[in-house]
Design a protein around this motif. Sequence first.
Motif, PDB file in Angstrom:
ATOM      1  N   ASN A 119       0.854  -1.189   0.000  1.00  0.00           N
ATOM      2  CA  ASN A 119       0.000   0.000   0.000  1.00  0.00           C
ATOM      3  C   ASN A 119       0.892   1.241   0.000  1.00  0.00           C
ATOM      4  O   ASN A 119       1.318   1.716   1.055  1.00  0.00           O
ATOM      5  N   VAL A 120       1.199   1.746  -1.197  1.00  0.00           N
ATOM      6  CA  VAL A 120       2.105   2.890  -1.332  1.00  0.00           C
ATOM      7  C   VAL A 120       1.282   4.181  -1.326  1.00  0.00           C
ATOM      8  O   VAL A 120       0.471   4.408  -2.222  1.00  0.00           O
ATOM      9  N   LEU A 121       1.496   5.003  -0.302  1.00  0.00           N
ATOM     10  CA  LEU A 121       0.790   6.278  -0.179  1.00  0.00           C
ATOM     11  C   LEU A 121       1.715   7.368  -0.711  1.00  0.00           C
ATOM     12  O   LEU A 121       2.549   7.914   0.017  1.00  0.00           O
ATOM     13  N   GLU A 122       1.578   7.667  -1.999  1.00  0.00           N
ATOM     14  CA  GLU A 122       2.467   8.634  -2.632  1.00  0.00           C
ATOM     15  C   GLU A 122       1.995  10.050  -2.349  1.00  0.00           C
ATOM     16  O   GLU A 122       0.805  10.348  -2.464  1.00  0.00           O
ATOM     17  N   GLY A 123       2.926  10.907  -1.966  1.00  0.00           N
ATOM     18  CA  GLY A 123       2.574  12.300  -1.737  1.00  0.00           C
ATOM     19  C   GLY A 123       3.308  12.881  -0.542  1.00  0.00           C
ATOM     20  O   GLY A 123       4.052  12.201   0.166  1.00  0.00           O
ATOM     21  N   ASP A 124       3.087  14.164  -0.323  1.00  0.00           N
ATOM     22  CA  ASP A 124       3.724  14.906   0.766  1.00  0.00           C
ATOM     23  C   ASP A 124       3.138  14.440   2.098  1.00  0.00           C
ATOM     24  O   ASP A 124       1.919  14.509   2.310  1.00  0.00           O
ATOM     25  N   ILE A 125       3.984  13.992   2.997  1.00  0.00           N
ATOM     26  CA  ILE A 125       3.527  13.481   4.288  1.00  0.00           C
ATOM     27  C   ILE A 125       2.714  14.515   5.054  1.00  0.00           C
ATOM     28  O   ILE A 125       1.814  14.168   5.834  1.00  0.00           O
ATOM     29  N   ARG A 126       2.974  15.792   4.805  1.00  0.00           N
ATOM     30  CA  ARG A 126       2.260  16.849   5.517  1.00  0.00           C
ATOM     31  C   ARG A 126       0.783  16.909   5.141  1.00  0.00           C
ATOM     32  O   ARG A 126      -0.021  17.534   5.844  1.00  0.00           O
ATOM     33  N   ASN A 127       0.435  16.268   4.037  1.00  0.00           N
ATOM     34  CA  ASN A 127      -0.968  16.279   3.590  1.00  0.00           C
ATOM     35  C   ASN A 127      -1.672  14.949   3.840  1.00  0.00           C
ATOM     36  O   ASN A 127      -2.777  14.731   3.341  1.00  0.00           O
ATOM     37  N   ILE A 128      -1.036  14.059   4.598  1.00  0.00           N
ATOM     38  CA  ILE A 128      -1.594  12.724   4.791  1.00  0.00           C
ATOM     39  C   ILE A 128      -1.867  12.467   6.272  1.00  0.00           C
ATOM     40  O   ILE A 128      -1.012  12.713   7.124  1.00  0.00           O
ATOM     41  N   SER A 129      -3.077  11.993   6.559  1.00  0.00           N
ATOM     42  CA  SER A 129      -3.425  11.561   7.916  1.00  0.00           C
ATOM     43  C   SER A 129      -3.236  10.049   8.006  1.00  0.00           C
ATOM     44  O   SER A 129      -3.607   9.306   7.101  1.00  0.00           O
ATOM     45  N   PHE A 130      -2.654   9.613   9.112  1.00  0.00           N
ATOM     46  CA  PHE A 130      -2.437   8.179   9.315  1.00  0.00           C
ATOM     47  C   PHE A 130      -3.326   7.642  10.440  1.00  0.00           C
ATOM     48  O   PHE A 130      -3.080   6.557  10.966  1.00  0.00           O
ATOM     49  N   SER A 131      -4.355   8.403  10.784  1.00  0.00           N
ATOM     50  CA  SER A 131      -5.212   8.014  11.916  1.00  0.00           C
ATOM     51  C   SER A 131      -5.930   6.682  11.682  1.00  0.00           C
ATOM     52  O   SER A 131      -6.303   6.003  12.641  1.00  0.00           O
ATOM     53  N   GLU A 132      -6.118   6.289  10.414  1.00  0.00           N
ATOM     54  CA  GLU A 132      -6.775   4.996  10.139  1.00  0.00           C
ATOM     55  C   GLU A 132      -5.936   3.826  10.652  1.00  0.00           C
ATOM     56  O   GLU A 132      -6.454   2.712  10.824  1.00  0.00           O
ATOM     57  N   PHE A 133      -4.639   4.075  10.893  1.00  0.00           N
ATOM     58  CA  PHE A 133      -3.760   3.015  11.382  1.00  0.00           C
ATOM     59  C   PHE A 133      -3.593   3.050  12.902  1.00  0.00           C
ATOM     60  O   PHE A 133      -2.739   2.346  13.445  1.00  0.00           O
ATOM     61  N   ALA A 134      -4.414   3.874  13.590  1.00  0.00           N
ATOM     62  CA  ALA A 134      -4.311   3.978  15.046  1.00  0.00           C
ATOM     63  C   ALA A 134      -4.475   2.610  15.692  1.00  0.00           C
ATOM     64  O   ALA A 134      -5.467   1.898  15.436  1.00  0.00           O
ATOM     65  N   HIS A 135      -3.501   2.217  16.513  1.00  0.00           N
ATOM     66  CA  HIS A 135      -3.494   0.932  17.224  1.00  0.00           C
ATOM     67  C   HIS A 135      -3.545  -0.264  16.266  1.00  0.00           C
ATOM     68  O   HIS A 135      -3.876  -1.380  16.674  1.00  0.00           O
ATOM     69  N   GLN A 136      -3.215  -0.035  14.982  1.00  0.00           N
ATOM     70  CA  GLN A 136      -3.252  -1.113  13.987  1.00  0.00           C
ATOM     71  C   GLN A 136      -1.857  -1.532  13.525  1.00  0.00           C
ATOM     72  O   GLN A 136      -1.721  -2.513  12.801  1.00  0.00           O
ATOM     73  N   VAL A 137      -0.827  -0.783  13.909  1.00  0.00           N
ATOM     74  CA  VAL A 137       0.539  -1.140  13.510  1.00  0.00           C
ATOM     75  C   VAL A 137       1.415  -1.284  14.753  1.00  0.00           C
ATOM     76  O   VAL A 137       1.240  -0.572  15.744  1.00  0.00           O
ATOM     77  N   ASP A 138       2.345  -2.214  14.676  1.00  0.00           N
ATOM     78  CA  ASP A 138       3.260  -2.436  15.796  1.00  0.00           C
ATOM     79  C   ASP A 138       4.469  -1.514  15.746  1.00  0.00           C
ATOM     80  O   ASP A 138       5.057  -1.189  16.776  1.00  0.00           O
ATOM     81  N   VAL A 139       4.840  -1.114  14.523  1.00  0.00           N
ATOM     82  CA  VAL A 139       6.076  -0.354  14.329  1.00  0.00           C
ATOM     83  C   VAL A 139       5.844   0.788  13.346  1.00  0.00           C
ATOM     84  O   VAL A 139       5.165   0.606  12.333  1.00  0.00           O
TER      85      VAL A 139
END
Length: 415
Positions: A119-139
């Motif tokens: 799942n490659v999320l291409e783009g500026d990190i400043r414009n991307i929310s990662f909240s969908e991965f809250a408590h879903q990733v170990d690292v």
Amino acid sequence: MVTDEKLSLEDVAVLLSKSKETIRRWDNVGKLPAFREPMSNYRYYKRSQLDIFDEVKAMNIHTTHQEPQPSDEYTVLELFAGAGGLAIGMEQAGLKCVALNEIDKYAAATLRENRPKWNVLEGDIRNISFSEFAHQVDVVTGGFPCQAFSYAGKRFGFQDARGTLFYEFARTVQETKPKICIGENVKGLQSHDGGRTLKTMIAILDEIGYRVIDPKVLKAIYYNVPQKRERLILVGVRKDLDIDFNYPIPNKKVLNLSDALKKGKLFNCDVPESPGTKYPASKKKVLDLVPPGGYWRDLPLDIQKEYMQKSFFLGGGKTGMARRISWDEPSLTLTCSPAQKQTERCHPDETRPFTVREYARIQTFPDEWKFAGPVSAQYKQIGNAVPINLGKAIGQSIVEFLNEVSKQNEELISA
């Protein structure tokens, strides 16, 4: 027959846990005499010389340590993923990459071409929310670019770091709450702005709930990488976890350029042919005169002055200039462009820069890993990457940490 490895003064200092000044003094008094290159007077040592020391004699450098296996499916979110060097290493260690963020279009294309299911999320990190991965990733991992902070009148906590890419790394960690986060950067981050930049980063991770393990510089040559590359590793452990992260144990076995480009310990065939850049005729004429393992000081004096110009009269060795690598030494650190004057990395036998696939081999990329974009973009992707085998060693330490977390959780449940 085992080749007697050629070690630099710095290599010996690391192996014996002594300062470089001590090793130089031992050379001067005859306790550990160095060899010297005939023309350059470059100081080096042979591996067999160190067998007089108990700390080295006790090492079984041929013993391979057993690779840890994940006791569960552990997941990684990677930021600033580049061409996938760290991600491949994590994958080889048994970790599952659930998403990768990368802004460079060629690097993102490289990731998609080689791993269509990532799942490659291409783009500026400043414009991307990662909240969908809250408590879903170990690292959460990421090689965030080092940027200067402006301290004037600021307490410099989390919010004050806005506008820097480290803030985006910390913001992602805060949004996703992984068990552990791993940041990697150049060795120079340790001393950046008198050490204040690194201290600020540690304070910010502490503020958002992460206990920082003492940052450590890992030397790639001790993790099955035939390259003198150093990376600073910054590790944060979520404060509710009373388990320490242990850095990977160095092998002490140094691999050389021949291990990268020829069939042997690392690869089951010689390096495949591939495109590569060339030196201008004027530079080729100069580098033709440099022997394997040599550099600008091996040139005739008049050519030294002409080639180095003002740098000839400045201090420092500048050992990367007009440098030809030899087969029996690790490569110097690869850069984003293989033919720049400050960072020549000339092939041992042919007067040319390393090709794209040779670059990739030195970074321990698999031969089947393809790079997107023009040749200049491919060099840049490879030069910026974390060496795969170093990434794997870090990944294995993460697996050991997460296995301990899993074991502790099971014990709490059964108690």
